[in-house]
Design an enzyme around this catalytic site. Structure first.
Site, short mmCIF file in Angstrom:
data_model
loop_
_atom_site.label_atom_id
_atom_site.label_comp_id
_atom_site.label_asym_id
_atom_site.label_seq_id
_atom_site.Cartn_x
_atom_site.Cartn_y
_atom_site.Cartn_z
N THR A 116 0.91 -1.21 0.09
CA THR A 116 0.03 -0.01 -0.01
C THR A 116 0.91 1.24 0.08
OG1 THR A 116 -1.79 -1.28 1.16
CG2 THR A 116 -1.78 1.09 1.33
N GLU A 156 -6.19 -6.08 3.83
CA GLU A 156 -6.23 -7.13 2.97
C GLU A 156 -7.43 -7.08 1.95
OE1 GLU A 156 -3.34 -9.00 4.12
OE2 GLU A 156 -3.56 -9.08 1.65
C1 LIG Z 1 -0.21 -8.21 13.08
C2 LIG Z 1 -0.36 -9.52 12.17
C3 LIG Z 1 -0.90 -10.57 13.00
C4 LIG Z 1 -1.09 -11.74 12.43
C5 LIG Z 1 -0.77 -12.11 10.92
C6 LIG Z 1 -1.03 -13.32 10.77
C7 LIG Z 1 -2.11 -13.77 9.84
C8 LIG Z 1 -2.76 -12.64 9.08
C9 LIG Z 1 -3.98 -12.21 9.81
C10 LIG Z 1 -4.31 -11.16 9.61
C11 LIG Z 1 -3.88 -10.06 8.98
C12 LIG Z 1 -2.95 -9.25 9.75
C13 LIG Z 1 -2.59 -8.02 9.62
C14 LIG Z 1 -2.88 -7.28 8.44
C15 LIG Z 1 -2.22 -7.24 7.20
C16 LIG Z 1 -2.83 -6.53 6.19
C17 LIG Z 1 -1.82 -6.69 4.99
C18 LIG Z 1 -2.44 -5.63 3.79
O1 LIG Z 1 -3.37 -4.90 3.94
S1 LIG Z 1 -1.57 -5.87 2.53
C19 LIG Z 1 -2.30 -4.98 1.34
C20 LIG Z 1 -3.71 -5.63 0.92
N1 LIG Z 1 -4.18 -5.04 -0.13
C21 LIG Z 1 -5.31 -5.53 -0.93
O2 LIG Z 1 -5.92 -6.49 -0.68
C22 LIG Z 1 -5.45 -4.61 -2.33
C23 LIG Z 1 -6.89 -4.96 -2.66
N2 LIG Z 1 -6.98 -4.91 -4.08
C24 LIG Z 1 -6.69 -6.10 -5.19
O3 LIG Z 1 -6.73 -7.18 -4.65
C25 LIG Z 1 -7.08 -5.84 -6.54
O4 LIG Z 1 -6.57 -4.58 -6.72
C26 LIG Z 1 -8.42 -6.07 -7.14
C27 LIG Z 1 -9.30 -5.19 -6.21
C28 LIG Z 1 -8.83 -7.75 -7.04
C29 LIG Z 1 -8.57 -5.69 -8.43
O5 LIG Z 1 -7.22 -6.09 -9.07
P1 LIG Z 1 -7.09 -5.77 -10.65
O6 LIG Z 1 -7.45 -4.48 -10.81
O7 LIG Z 1 -5.71 -6.05 -11.11
O8 LIG Z 1 -7.98 -6.90 -11.37
P2 LIG Z 1 -9.50 -6.88 -11.91
O9 LIG Z 1 -10.50 -6.08 -10.92
O10 LIG Z 1 -9.35 -5.89 -13.10
O11 LIG Z 1 -9.75 -8.05 -12.32
C30 LIG Z 1 -8.89 -8.89 -13.41
C31 LIG Z 1 -9.19 -10.07 -13.06
O12 LIG Z 1 -8.53 -10.78 -12.14
C32 LIG Z 1 -9.05 -11.50 -11.47
N3 LIG Z 1 -8.22 -11.52 -9.97
C33 LIG Z 1 -8.07 -10.33 -9.37
N4 LIG Z 1 -7.54 -10.53 -8.11
C34 LIG Z 1 -7.21 -11.90 -8.26
C35 LIG Z 1 -6.55 -12.79 -7.19
N5 LIG Z 1 -6.04 -12.47 -6.06
N6 LIG Z 1 -6.66 -14.18 -7.53
C36 LIG Z 1 -7.20 -14.42 -8.53
N7 LIG Z 1 -7.69 -13.79 -9.71
C37 LIG Z 1 -7.90 -12.35 -9.22
C38 LIG Z 1 -10.39 -10.76 -11.28
O13 LIG Z 1 -11.39 -11.62 -10.72
C39 LIG Z 1 -10.63 -10.59 -12.75
O14 LIG Z 1 -10.94 -11.77 -13.30
P3 LIG Z 1 -12.03 -11.96 -14.59
O15 LIG Z 1 -13.33 -11.30 -14.05
O16 LIG Z 1 -11.34 -11.05 -15.64
O17 LIG Z 1 -12.02 -13.31 -14.96
C1 LIG Z 2 -4.72 -2.03 10.48
C2 LIG Z 2 -4.13 -1.92 8.84
C3 LIG Z 2 -3.16 -2.73 8.67
C4 LIG Z 2 -2.54 -2.68 7.45
N1 LIG Z 2 -1.38 -3.21 6.96
C5 LIG Z 2 -0.72 -3.20 5.81
C6 LIG Z 2 0.26 -3.88 5.55
O1 LIG Z 2 0.72 -4.61 6.18
N2 LIG Z 2 0.58 -3.94 4.24
C7 LIG Z 2 0.17 -3.22 3.14
O2 LIG Z 2 0.47 -3.14 2.18
N3 LIG Z 2 -0.96 -2.66 3.70
C8 LIG Z 2 -1.60 -2.43 4.64
N4 LIG Z 2 -2.82 -1.71 4.99
C9 LIG Z 2 -3.34 -0.91 3.97
C10 LIG Z 2 -4.68 -1.76 3.47
O3 LIG Z 2 -4.38 -2.93 2.79
C11 LIG Z 2 -5.36 -0.83 2.58
O4 LIG Z 2 -5.75 0.39 3.43
C12 LIG Z 2 -6.63 -1.34 2.08
O5 LIG Z 2 -6.29 -2.31 0.98
C13 LIG Z 2 -7.70 -0.29 1.58
O6 LIG Z 2 -7.23 0.50 0.47
P1 LIG Z 2 -7.16 1.94 0.66
O7 LIG Z 2 -6.66 2.33 1.95
O8 LIG Z 2 -6.72 2.58 -0.68
O9 LIG Z 2 -8.81 2.37 0.52
P2 LIG Z 2 -9.61 2.85 -0.52
O10 LIG Z 2 -9.65 1.90 -1.55
O11 LIG Z 2 -9.18 4.22 -1.07
O12 LIG Z 2 -11.18 2.98 0.14
C14 LIG Z 2 -11.78 4.19 0.26
C15 LIG Z 2 -13.39 3.89 -0.20
O13 LIG Z 2 -13.28 3.70 -1.69
C16 LIG Z 2 -14.07 2.53 -2.14
N5 LIG Z 2 -13.59 2.01 -3.03
C17 LIG Z 2 -12.53 2.01 -3.82
N6 LIG Z 2 -12.41 1.31 -4.87
C18 LIG Z 2 -13.59 0.81 -5.34
C19 LIG Z 2 -14.29 0.40 -6.16
N7 LIG Z 2 -13.36 -0.05 -7.31
N8 LIG Z 2 -15.55 0.29 -6.36
C20 LIG Z 2 -16.38 0.79 -5.41
N9 LIG Z 2 -15.68 1.31 -4.26
C21 LIG Z 2 -14.39 1.49 -4.26
C22 LIG Z 2 -13.75 1.69 -0.87
O14 LIG Z 2 -15.12 1.03 -0.74
C23 LIG Z 2 -13.99 2.68 0.55
O15 LIG Z 2 -15.28 2.89 0.84
C24 LIG Z 2 -3.25 -1.87 6.40
C25 LIG Z 2 -4.33 -1.00 6.67
C26 LIG Z 2 -4.77 -0.91 7.96
C27 LIG Z 2 -6.08 -0.33 8.26
#
Ligand SMILES: CC/C=C\C/C=C\C/C=C\C/C=C\CCCCC(=O)SCCNC(=O)CCNC(=O)[C@H](O)C(C)(C)COP(=O)(O)OP(=O)(O)OC[C@H]1O[C@@H](n2cnc3c(N)ncnc32)[C@H](O)[C@@H]1OP(=O)(O)O
Ligand SMILES: Cc1cc2nc3c(=O)[nH]c(=O)nc-3n(C[C@H](O)[C@H](O)[C@H](O)COP(=O)(O)OP(=O)(O)OC[C@H]3O[C@@H](n4cnc5c(N)ncnc54)[C@H](O)[C@@H]3O)c2cc1C
Length: 593
Positions: free
Chosen positions: A69, A351
């Site tokens: 992110t 996530e």
């Molecule tokens: C403190 C920690 C303690 C313990 C840890 C232990 C365990 C863990 C437990 C808890 C977690 C703990 C801490 C939190 C950590 C948090 C870490 C983070 O937040 S990391 C960052 C996370 N960020 C995201 O998740 C970003 C979300 N966005 C996306 O995934 C993608 O942008 C999207 C929304 C899926 C869109 O992707 P994109 O634009 O590239 O794709 P399209 O929408 O155009 O779709 C195209 C096509 O691809 C398919 N697809 C998309 N994603 C996937 C996938 N992952 N796998 C398979 N296929 C995928 C999609 O379905 C489309 O398919 P089609 O319809 O064309 O057939």
């Molecule tokens: C506690 C915590 C721990 C985290 N840890 C990590 C980490 O370890 N590593 C890491 O990389 N990231 C981490 N993150 C970041 C996290 O993965 C992002 O905040 C998360 O993926 C959401 O993305 P964003 O912040 O850009 O939200 P945004 O997408 O900007 O969301 C804002 C609003 O926009 C809307 N929106 C966005 N896109 C669309 C769409 N296509 N259609 C409709 N609505 C939409 C959402 O629904 C939401 O209401 C962490 C976040 C938190 C809060």
């Protein structure tokens, strides 16, 4: 050998349970290292890279996190701006944060803890961008933990919760790493800079799918812990007269308290079984993917997205209900519930922000609906989409599992059909595809929630019908399963009734059944929460302690408040007394005037 080795914990699940028991309230600052960084090295690195780095990670010689992110992008991964440009002269990638919005922002434990990161960056080689890929990046000196030259790293500041996790920011200034630090299991960059593309670009997103599966189990753990606290407290707390002139009643004997808590108890059991089912599906499909069979990857992605969003939304709402059902003491950190909530509510965002995740599942359902309409075969979990929507419910007084699953199937099939028909109507009106989609996403979110709800009900019923369980336990679990399903219908009756699927008599049956089940479950409520076997050390709750000595614990907890270290606080001398003296002086003056 680490403590877990000494204790003989071999499975990752046991090791995770031990870690949580060791840091039950404040999430471990090594959680992302063990839960995301090491597993991603294993799954996204080549065999050689895994052999080199995984042992270092498992022995904590290398401590890492997942840095994806940025300030400007979290959801839209394809919009990430951090660049990794290949330099064939030096066989290195040059990492750079070209804009303010490209600064990595949020990665857990990046501020002060880790010495390595898995960085998601746009890969450039031979002047062409090949999209986002993962790179292993050393961010601190392994000798003295100082930040590596070319990096700016810091903490992002206080958050709602997650206090044990130092979420940070990280800025790259033409920072060089070896070519072989790109995780190359699926995509590669050769020495000459040639790019070898993966079978599917989304394989790079695999780590997120894995964590979403973990989070479904987290939703169970946090909701069940809050339910344990609230149910045990409701058995101890006596308040008000249920019978005029009688003794004060256990608050658990109020029907309203039962209606708040027992469906959440049932949901906890439903989510445990759903999380186990999800984990089994993940294990099977991810091993297929690792063997090169990507056929079920879309189904896994859709299910993981949907359940992660559905279960965290429901768990967070439920934890708040548990807190409020404990009255004033629920609002105190002494209850343990505020910290449970503060640490899990972020899961509705991290996530994959829940709405976005639900829309991913919705997109999959839309495609499956069209395939079903063409008579094509559908995966088993989706076959309900071809349900005959003209059929009415056969539900009777017994509210059989069969009639309940049929109701949930009908509701989900109908709602997916409504959303898909709106999308198709939008297209027929001449809207472009993306507008036709966007203008149908609200019904699609509702339909996807119904889809997830069906999965959880059907999974619960399937397990009860397949597992060998002693009759007494089976009877109680069946009551919980029926309560979970009937409560879900009663609370969403409009969605089940919109096409007249239930008749009036059946609605009355359901309303009577949910209240009758509260009475059935009341005698076993405490035993059902004790069955989770959470030790007091893990709950850290004066209200939910096993021995029920709530008031004694609250009194001791209060006395331990730091404010009680002195009788008179310094604020009296610094502010209160001067203020009062000034008031009395001004009063004397006004008296003289
Ligand atoms: C403190 C920690 C303690 C313990 C840890 C232990 C365990 C863990 C437990 C808890 C977690 C703990 C801490 C939190 C950590 C948090 C870490 C983070 O937040 S990391 C960052 C996370 N960020 C995201 O998740 C970003 C979300 N966005 C996306 O995934 C993608 O942008 C999207 C929304 C899926 C869109 O992707 P994109 O634009 O590239 O794709 P399209 O929408 O155009 O779709 C195209 C096509 O691809 C398919 N697809 C998309 N994603 C996937 C996938 N992952 N796998 C398979 N296929 C995928 C999609 O379905 C489309 O398919 P089609 O319809 O064309 O057939
Ligand atoms: C506690 C915590 C721990 C985290 N840890 C990590 C980490 O370890 N590593 C890491 O990389 N990231 C981490 N993150 C970041 C996290 O993965 C992002 O905040 C998360 O993926 C959401 O993305 P964003 O912040 O850009 O939200 P945004 O997408 O900007 O969301 C804002 C609003 O926009 C809307 N929106 C966005 N896109 C669309 C769409 N296509 N259609 C409709 N609505 C939409 C959402 O629904 C939401 O209401 C962490 C976040 C938190 C809060």
């Amino acid at each position: 050998m680490d403590r877990m080795e000494e204790l003989g914990f071999r499975s990752e699940t046991d090791r995770q349970i031990f870690r949580e028991a060791a840091a039950p309230v404040e999430l471990s600052p090594f959680g992302l290292h063990s839960g995301m960084f090491v597993p991603t090295l294993e799954r996204q690195g080549t065999p050689e890279q895994s052999r080199k780095w995984v042992p270092l990670g498992k022995s904590f010689k290398m401590i890492g996190t997942y840095a994806q992110t940025e300030l400007g992008h979290g959801t839209f991964i394809r919009g990430l701006e951090t660049t990794a440009t290949f330099d064939p002269e030096t066989q290195e990638f040059i990492l750079d944060s070209p804009t303010l919005s490209s600064i990595k922002y949020w990665p857990g434990n990046v501020a002060k803890t880790v010495n390595h990161c898995l960085v998601m960056a746009q890969l450039y080689t031979q002047g062409k961008c090949h999209g986002t890929h993962l790179f292993l990046v050393q961010v601190r000196n392994m000798e003295d933990h100082t930040i590596m030259p070319g990096l700016e790293i810091g903490d992002i500041g206080p958050k709602l919760g997650f206090d044990g996790v130092d979420n940070g920011f990280m800025r790259f200034n033409k920072y060089r790493i070896p070519r072989m630090n790109m995780l190359m299991r699926y995509a590669k960059v050769l020495e000459n800079g040639d790019y070898i593309k993966p079978k599917n670009a989304k394989l790079t997103y695999g780590a997120m799918v894995m964590i979403r599966v973990f989070i479904v189990m987290d939703a169970f753990k946090t909701l069940s812990r809050a339910a344990v606290i609230a149910v045990r407290y409701s058995a101890v707390r006596r308040q008000s007269e249920l019978r005029p002139g009688g003794e004060e009643a256990q608050v658990m004997d109020y029907q309203t308290q039962q209606y708040k808590l027992f469906p959440l108890l049932a949901t906890s059991y439903a989510f445990l079984l759903a999380a186990e089912g999800m984990s089994q599906i993940y294990a099977k499909i991810s091993s297929d993917i690792e063997r090169g069979n990507l056929e079920d990857m879309p189904q896994l992605h859709a299910l993981a997205c949907g359940l992660k969003a559905f279960c965290t939304w429901v768990a967070c709402e439920g934890i708040e209900v548990c807190r409020m059902s404990c009255g004033g003491h629920g609002y105190s950190h002494a209850s343990g519930i505020p910290k449970i909530y503060a640490n899990i509510v972020g899961a509705c965002t991290y996530e994959g922000e829940n709405t976005v995740m639900m829309l991913q599942t919705a997109r999959y359902l839309s495609k499956c609906y069209i395939r079903g309409q063409r008579g094509e075969s559908l995966p088993e979990l989706i076959q309900y989409l071809t349900t005959d929507l003209n059929v009415k419910s056969t539900l009777g007084e017994d509210c059989s599992f069969e009639s309940l699953v049929a109701a949930y199937s009908h509701r989900a099939a109908r709602m997916v059909a409504v959303a898909c028909k709106l999308q198709q109507t939008n297209k027929k009106k001449g809207m472009a595809g993306h507008d036709a989609w966007n203008k149908s996403t609200v019904p699609f979110i509702a339909a996807t929630k119904a889809h997830c709800h069906l999965f959880i009900v059907r999974n619960f019923v399937t397990i009860l019908s397949q597992k060998k369980i002693d009759p007494a336990t089976h009877n109680v679990l069946s009551q919980l399963c029926t309560l979970y399903a009937v409560y879900g219908i009663v609370e969403n009756m409009g969605e089940f009734m919109q096409d007249g699927y239930f008749n009036q008599d059946q609605v009355s049956i359901l309303n009577r059944k949910v209240l009758a089940l509260l009475e059935d479950i009341r005698p076993n409520a405490v035993a059902l929460v004790d069955a989770f076997d959470y030790p007091d050390h893990l709950l850290q709750s004066c209200l939910g302690r096993y021995d029920g000595q709530v008031y004694e614990a609250l009194y001791e907890y209060s006395k331990s408040s730091p404010l009680n270290n002195t009788d008179i606080h310094s604020s009296y001398y610094n502010y209160i007394r001067p203020m009062m003296q000034k008031r009395s002086e001004s009063k004397n003056i006004s008296a003289k005037l």
